[in-house]
Design a protein around this motif. Structure first.
Motif, PDB file in Angstrom:
ATOM      1  N   LEU A 128       0.823  -1.184   0.067  1.00 40.26           N
ATOM      2  CA  LEU A 128      -0.217  -0.150   0.154  1.00 40.26           C
ATOM      3  C   LEU A 128       0.955   1.542  -0.005  1.00 40.26           C
ATOM      4  O   LEU A 128       0.732   2.268  -0.648  1.00 40.26           O
ATOM      5  N   CYS A 129       2.037   1.199   0.817  1.00 39.83           N
ATOM      6  CA  CYS A 129       3.021   2.491   0.724  1.00 39.83           C
ATOM      7  C   CYS A 129       3.602   2.678  -0.533  1.00 39.83           C
ATOM      8  O   CYS A 129       3.814   3.669  -1.235  1.00 39.83           O
ATOM      9  N   PHE A 130       4.046   1.374  -1.187  1.00 45.44           N
ATOM     10  CA  PHE A 130       4.459   1.566  -2.532  1.00 45.44           C
ATOM     11  C   PHE A 130       3.631   2.303  -3.480  1.00 45.44           C
ATOM     12  O   PHE A 130       4.015   2.984  -4.630  1.00 45.44           O
ATOM     13  N   ALA A 131       2.420   2.168  -3.274  1.00 45.70           N
ATOM     14  CA  ALA A 131       1.322   2.680  -4.043  1.00 45.70           C
ATOM     15  C   ALA A 131       1.105   4.185  -3.992  1.00 45.70           C
ATOM     16  O   ALA A 131       1.291   4.891  -4.660  1.00 45.70           O
ATOM     17  N   VAL A 132       0.845   4.471  -2.470  1.00 48.91           N
ATOM     18  CA  VAL A 132       0.300   5.573  -2.365  1.00 48.91           C
ATOM     19  C   VAL A 132       1.646   6.708  -2.380  1.00 48.91           C
ATOM     20  O   VAL A 132       1.531   7.749  -2.817  1.00 48.91           O
ATOM     21  N   VAL A 133       2.798   6.385  -1.750  1.00 46.47           N
ATOM     22  CA  VAL A 133       3.794   7.140  -1.630  1.00 46.47           C
ATOM     23  C   VAL A 133       4.736   7.386  -2.864  1.00 46.47           C
ATOM     24  O   VAL A 133       4.936   8.355  -3.463  1.00 46.47           O
ATOM     25  N   GLY A 134       4.454   6.086  -3.675  1.00 41.67           N
ATOM     26  CA  GLY A 134       5.067   6.188  -4.983  1.00 41.67           C
ATOM     27  C   GLY A 134       4.451   7.150  -5.998  1.00 41.67           C
ATOM     28  O   GLY A 134       5.034   7.622  -6.733  1.00 41.67           O
ATOM     29  N   ALA A 135       3.226   7.469  -5.818  1.00 44.91           N
ATOM     30  CA  ALA A 135       2.662   8.445  -6.501  1.00 44.91           C
ATOM     31  C   ALA A 135       3.344   9.738  -6.407  1.00 44.91           C
ATOM     32  O   ALA A 135       3.110  10.761  -7.378  1.00 44.91           O
ATOM     33  N   THR A 136       3.810   9.991  -5.243  1.00 43.49           N
ATOM     34  CA  THR A 136       4.381  11.447  -4.954  1.00 43.49           C
ATOM     35  C   THR A 136       6.051  11.590  -5.763  1.00 43.49           C
ATOM     36  O   THR A 136       6.462  12.595  -5.611  1.00 43.49           O
ATOM     37  N   GLY A 137       6.520  10.344  -6.201  1.00 42.40           N
ATOM     38  CA  GLY A 137       7.896  10.381  -6.733  1.00 42.40           C
ATOM     39  C   GLY A 137       8.103  11.526  -7.652  1.00 42.40           C
ATOM     40  O   GLY A 137       9.316  12.021  -7.567  1.00 42.40           O
ATOM     41  N   MET A 138       7.262  11.683  -8.592  1.00 38.68           N
ATOM     42  CA  MET A 138       7.474  12.590  -9.691  1.00 38.68           C
ATOM     43  C   MET A 138       7.479  14.055  -9.101  1.00 38.68           C
ATOM     44  O   MET A 138       8.302  15.023  -9.405  1.00 38.68           O
ATOM     45  N   ALA A 139       6.578  14.250  -7.996  1.00 32.33           N
ATOM     46  CA  ALA A 139       6.452  15.992  -7.356  1.00 32.33           C
ATOM     47  C   ALA A 139       7.762  15.994  -6.884  1.00 32.33           C
ATOM     48  O   ALA A 139       8.352  17.160  -6.786  1.00 32.33           O
ATOM     49  N   LEU A 140       8.203  14.794  -6.131  1.00 31.35           N
ATOM     50  CA  LEU A 140       9.529  14.868  -5.127  1.00 31.35           C
ATOM     51  C   LEU A 140      10.692  15.371  -6.084  1.00 31.35           C
ATOM     52  O   LEU A 140      11.562  16.327  -5.910  1.00 31.35           O
ATOM     53  N   ALA A 141      10.815  14.660  -7.262  1.00 33.48           N
ATOM     54  CA  ALA A 141      11.782  14.942  -8.360  1.00 33.48           C
ATOM     55  C   ALA A 141      11.707  16.267  -8.885  1.00 33.48           C
ATOM     56  O   ALA A 141      12.757  16.967  -8.954  1.00 33.48           O
TER      57      ALA A 141
END
Length: 397
Positions: free
Chosen positions: A64-77
């Protein structure tokens, strides 16, 4: 030394040897924190007095974390760049692995959440680093870090309990792996000095209407369902067939270890093909054959099915390679990786739960395994769509 090129055309001067080592150290951490907890969950449950619901939540948190937090990866980049983003990920992972051994179950849950958040971000951002710095060796480097990731998962599962037994504490068994996360953070630190990082200030392409992006996302989800079912339920399938717990665990270990050399090889093969559809179809058929064998002859072909499932699991690094092959540049790679992994893990999260519920409802593995065979057949046309030589669009500034 071959300089890589940024998305804005400036040359890189990082030596690829040390950078590759740093990539592999990051990859080694991407499942250690998950499998190490699984290896000691019973001991942790008894020692902390956590409820059964809390223990169950710890097993579902990673996906679940991989799904939810992973969605923010591009914003962090976009905010700090891919390189500093990975440093943030490793810092979160190290902090989480430390926090989860400090106290009772609330800190254990908080630490697990932080650690999995770090893993989720690194999952998404690492393919962009490979695309940026190793554009001519995407397959080889993806294969290497996928194999190291798999090896790290096996190490966490196999070594955590002996470490805990030797130290006389489950906290030592789990806390040891924070050292590996800190080592990865130290190795990665030199690549955070240049302020002009991949993806910083850039807006990735909109992929939600791209059929190719959705094909990559869906095949990431379907292979994820199969992979997590194998990791979660393969030993139980063998136990129900009459094997001992020790034999069943060994069969899972064989399946994982067989996959390590396959993980090295298949991404390189994928990059040499104009279309990856045939390769994805072949690996899907192998997975389907493994599930079919477990359904029809779990005892007589036990070792064969474990090996076939391990080889078929090579579809995972091929799909990771697609994040680079289907993207125009490193920013697009990060965007496709974020979409594929966030949506893909969200869809995959229900797979092991659904399989377990079906098994309990029917009292047999026949229906769950038959559905998995069917899923692998459905995966074949999806693989042909994802494998077409089409690039998703370049980012907009």
């Amino acid at each position: 030394m071959t300089p890589a090129t940024t998305t804005v055309g400036r040359p890189r001067t990082h030596r690829t040897g040390p950078l590759l080592l740093a990539v592999l150290l990051v990859a080694a951490n991407l499942r250690l924190g998950v499998t190490s907890l699984g290896a000691l969950l019973d001991q942790v449950h008894d020692a902390t007095g956590m409820s059964a619901a809390t223990a169950s939540s710890l097993t579902s948190l990673p996906v679940l974390c991989f799904a939810v937090v992973g969605a923010t990866g591009m914003a962090l980049a976009r905010r700090v760049g891919v390189h500093r983003g990975i440093a943030v990920a490793m810092a979160l992972l190290a902090a989480g692995l430390g926090v989860r051994v400090l106290g009772a179950s609330p800190l254990l849950v908080l630490g697990t959440l932080l650690a999995c958040a770090g893993i989720a971000l690194a999952n998404v951002l690492l393919p962009a680093v490979v695309k940026e710095h190793f554009p001519d060796r995407v397959g080889a480097v993806t294969g290497a870090y996928s194999a190291v990731l798999s090896g790290g998962a096996a190490l966490g599962a196999a070594a955590t309990a002996p470490i805990a037994d030797a130290a006389g504490s489950w906290r030592a068994g789990l806390g040891t792996w924070a050292v590996v996360a800190v080592a990865a953070l130290v190795a990665w630190a030199p690549y955070c000095r240049d302020p002009d990082h991949t993806g910083r200030g850039q807006r990735g392409p909109s992929l939600w209407r791209s059929p190719t992006a959705w094909a990559v996302t869906v095949i990431f989800a379907t292979q994820g369902i199969a992979a997590y079912v194998v990791m979660s339920w393969l030993p139980t399938v063998y136990v129900d067939a009459g094997f001992s717990h020790r034999e069943s665990g060994l069969l899972l270990a064989v399946s994982i270890l067989v996959g390590v050399p396959v993980f090295f090889v298949v991404p390189t093969i994928a990059t040499r093909l104009r279309s990856q559809g045939h390769l994805l179809a072949g690996l899907s058929l192998l997975m389907g054959a493994g599930f079919l064998g477990l359904w029809l002859a779990p005892v007589g072909g036990a070792w064969l099915w474990a090996v076939i499932l391990g080889v078929g699991g090579g579809i995972f690094p091929v799909v990771l390679t697609l994040f680079s092959l289907r993207a125009a540049d490193s920013a697009a790679t990060a965007a496709l990786s974020a979409m594929g992994q966030s949506v893909g893990y969200l869809l995959a999260a229900g797979g092991p739960l659904g399989v377990g519920l079906l098994r309990d409802a029917t009292g047999s593995w026949s229906l769950p395994l038959a559905l998995l065979v069917g899923l692998m057949l459905v995966q074949i046309p999806i693989g042909y769509a994802a494998g077409r030589p089409v690039l998703v669009g370049a980012p907009r500034n």
